[in-house]
Motif scaffolding. Structure first.
Motif, mmCIF file in Angstrom:
data_model
loop_
_atom_site.group_PDB
_atom_site.id
_atom_site.type_symbol
_atom_site.label_atom_id
_atom_site.label_comp_id
_atom_site.label_asym_id
_atom_site.label_seq_id
_atom_site.Cartn_x
_atom_site.Cartn_y
_atom_site.Cartn_z
ATOM 1 N N SER A 72 0.828 -1.202 0.000
ATOM 2 C CA SER A 72 0.000 0.000 0.000
ATOM 3 C C SER A 72 0.869 1.261 0.000
ATOM 4 C CB SER A 72 -0.914 -0.008 1.222
ATOM 5 O OG SER A 72 -1.626 1.188 1.310
ATOM 6 N N LEU A 73 1.929 1.250 0.796
ATOM 7 C CA LEU A 73 2.830 2.398 0.861
ATOM 8 C C LEU A 73 3.540 2.626 -0.465
ATOM 9 C CD1 LEU A 73 4.150 4.592 2.621
ATOM 10 C CD2 LEU A 73 5.889 2.905 3.223
ATOM 11 N N SER A 74 3.989 1.552 -1.095
ATOM 12 C CA SER A 74 4.690 1.715 -2.374
ATOM 13 C C SER A 74 3.740 2.191 -3.469
ATOM 14 C CB SER A 74 5.390 0.416 -2.779
ATOM 15 O OG SER A 74 4.472 -0.618 -2.897
ATOM 16 N N TYR A 75 2.503 1.681 -3.483
ATOM 17 C CA TYR A 75 1.518 2.179 -4.442
ATOM 18 C C TYR A 75 1.277 3.670 -4.231
ATOM 19 C CZ TYR A 75 -0.117 -2.334 -6.321
ATOM 20 O OH TYR A 75 -0.224 -3.524 -6.971
ATOM 21 N N SER A 76 1.154 4.059 -2.990
ATOM 22 C CA SER A 76 0.895 5.457 -2.660
ATOM 23 C C SER A 76 2.044 6.350 -3.115
ATOM 24 C CB SER A 76 0.688 5.588 -1.154
ATOM 25 O OG SER A 76 0.566 6.928 -0.793
ATOM 26 N N LYS A 77 3.282 5.929 -2.823
ATOM 27 C CA LYS A 77 4.460 6.712 -3.224
ATOM 28 C C LYS A 77 4.553 6.825 -4.744
ATOM 29 C CE LYS A 77 7.054 7.773 0.432
ATOM 30 N NZ LYS A 77 7.588 9.087 0.707
ATOM 31 N N LEU A 78 4.269 5.732 -5.454
ATOM 32 C CA LEU A 78 4.329 5.762 -6.914
ATOM 33 C C LEU A 78 3.268 6.694 -7.482
ATOM 34 C CD1 LEU A 78 4.970 1.987 -7.605
ATOM 35 C CD2 LEU A 78 6.524 3.865 -8.131
ATOM 36 N N ASP A 79 2.064 6.627 -6.936
ATOM 37 C CA ASP A 79 0.997 7.512 -7.414
ATOM 38 C C ASP A 79 1.319 8.974 -7.130
ATOM 39 O OD1 ASP A 79 -0.487 5.418 -8.408
ATOM 40 O OD2 ASP A 79 -1.677 5.186 -6.580
ATOM 41 N N LYS A 80 1.912 9.240 -5.978
ATOM 42 C CA LYS A 80 2.278 10.615 -5.625
ATOM 43 C C LYS A 80 3.387 11.132 -6.552
ATOM 44 C CE LYS A 80 1.073 12.670 -2.276
ATOM 45 N NZ LYS A 80 -0.004 13.632 -2.025
ATOM 46 N N ALA A 81 4.312 10.255 -6.938
ATOM 47 C CA ALA A 81 5.377 10.652 -7.855
ATOM 48 C C ALA A 81 4.809 11.011 -9.222
ATOM 49 C CB ALA A 81 6.410 9.540 -7.984
ATOM 50 N N VAL A 82 3.800 10.268 -9.664
ATOM 51 C CA VAL A 82 3.146 10.579 -10.939
ATOM 52 C C VAL A 82 2.418 11.916 -10.829
ATOM 53 C CG1 VAL A 82 1.316 9.876 -12.528
ATOM 54 C CG2 VAL A 82 2.951 8.197 -11.689
ATOM 55 N N GLN A 83 1.743 12.105 -9.709
ATOM 56 C CA GLN A 83 0.986 13.333 -9.494
ATOM 57 C C GLN A 83 1.903 14.558 -9.490
ATOM 58 O OE1 GLN A 83 -0.872 13.539 -5.624
ATOM 59 N NE2 GLN A 83 -2.700 14.502 -6.497
ATOM 60 N N LYS A 84 3.108 14.400 -8.945
ATOM 61 C CA LYS A 84 4.067 15.511 -8.884
ATOM 62 C C LYS A 84 4.954 15.591 -10.122
ATOM 63 C CE LYS A 84 4.404 15.773 -3.897
ATOM 64 N NZ LYS A 84 5.311 15.855 -2.748
ATOM 65 N N LYS A 85 4.671 14.732 -11.106
ATOM 66 C CA LYS A 85 5.402 14.695 -12.373
ATOM 67 C C LYS A 85 6.893 14.371 -12.196
ATOM 68 C CE LYS A 85 2.317 17.583 -15.061
ATOM 69 N NZ LYS A 85 1.198 17.832 -14.226
ATOM 70 N N MET A 86 7.178 13.530 -11.216
ATOM 71 C CA MET A 86 8.542 13.054 -11.018
ATOM 72 C C MET A 86 8.780 11.758 -11.777
ATOM 73 S SD MET A 86 9.300 13.630 -7.041
ATOM 74 C CE MET A 86 8.834 15.137 -6.241
ATOM 75 N N MET A 87 7.688 11.112 -12.159
ATOM 76 C CA MET A 87 7.762 9.826 -12.837
ATOM 77 C C MET A 87 6.619 9.754 -13.852
ATOM 78 S SD MET A 87 7.447 6.087 -11.032
ATOM 79 C CE MET A 87 9.077 6.074 -10.351
ATOM 80 N N HIS A 88 6.890 9.125 -14.971
ATOM 81 C CA HIS A 88 5.851 8.960 -15.986
ATOM 82 C C HIS A 88 4.821 7.955 -15.488
ATOM 83 C CE1 HIS A 88 3.983 7.980 -19.881
ATOM 84 N NE2 HIS A 88 4.381 9.199 -20.223
#
Length: 93
Positions: free
Chosen positions: A55-71
């Motif tokens: 759950s934590l890793s999904y959350s971090k990945l989604d937040k990175a997408v939201q902040k445009k740090m990751m595609h």
């Protein structure tokens, strides 16, 4: 080098953002790796810790997408790999 005051400021801002992004991406990689290790080296009793890490890793990945740090496709690929590893682990019980 920078020829104007605004160009110098942009250089400072870009460096600050680069360091922030670097730290965030590093934390994503760490959590992702911990989650994979937990999935592969767990028994029935530790599934709660695996689910919380997932759950934590999904959350971090989604937040990175939201902040445009990751595609978004890169994040989706990482999430799919975690889900695939978990499914494989469940089938091999």
């Amino acid at each position: 080098m920078a020829n104007s005051l605004s160009a110098e400021k942009r250089i400072e801002i870009n460096e600050r953002n680069r360091l922030r992004n670097k730290a965030y991406k590093s934390s994503i990689r760490t959590i992702y790796k911990k989650c994979l290790i937990a999935i592969n080296n767990t028994d029935e009793n530790n599934m709660d810790s695996v689910n919380s890490l997932l759950s934590l890793s999904y959350s971090k990945l989604d937040k990175a997408v939201q902040k445009k740090m990751m595609h978004k496709n890169a994040a989706a690929s990482k999430k799919a790999a975690l889900a695939k590893a978990l499914k494989k682990r469940e089938q091999n019980k």
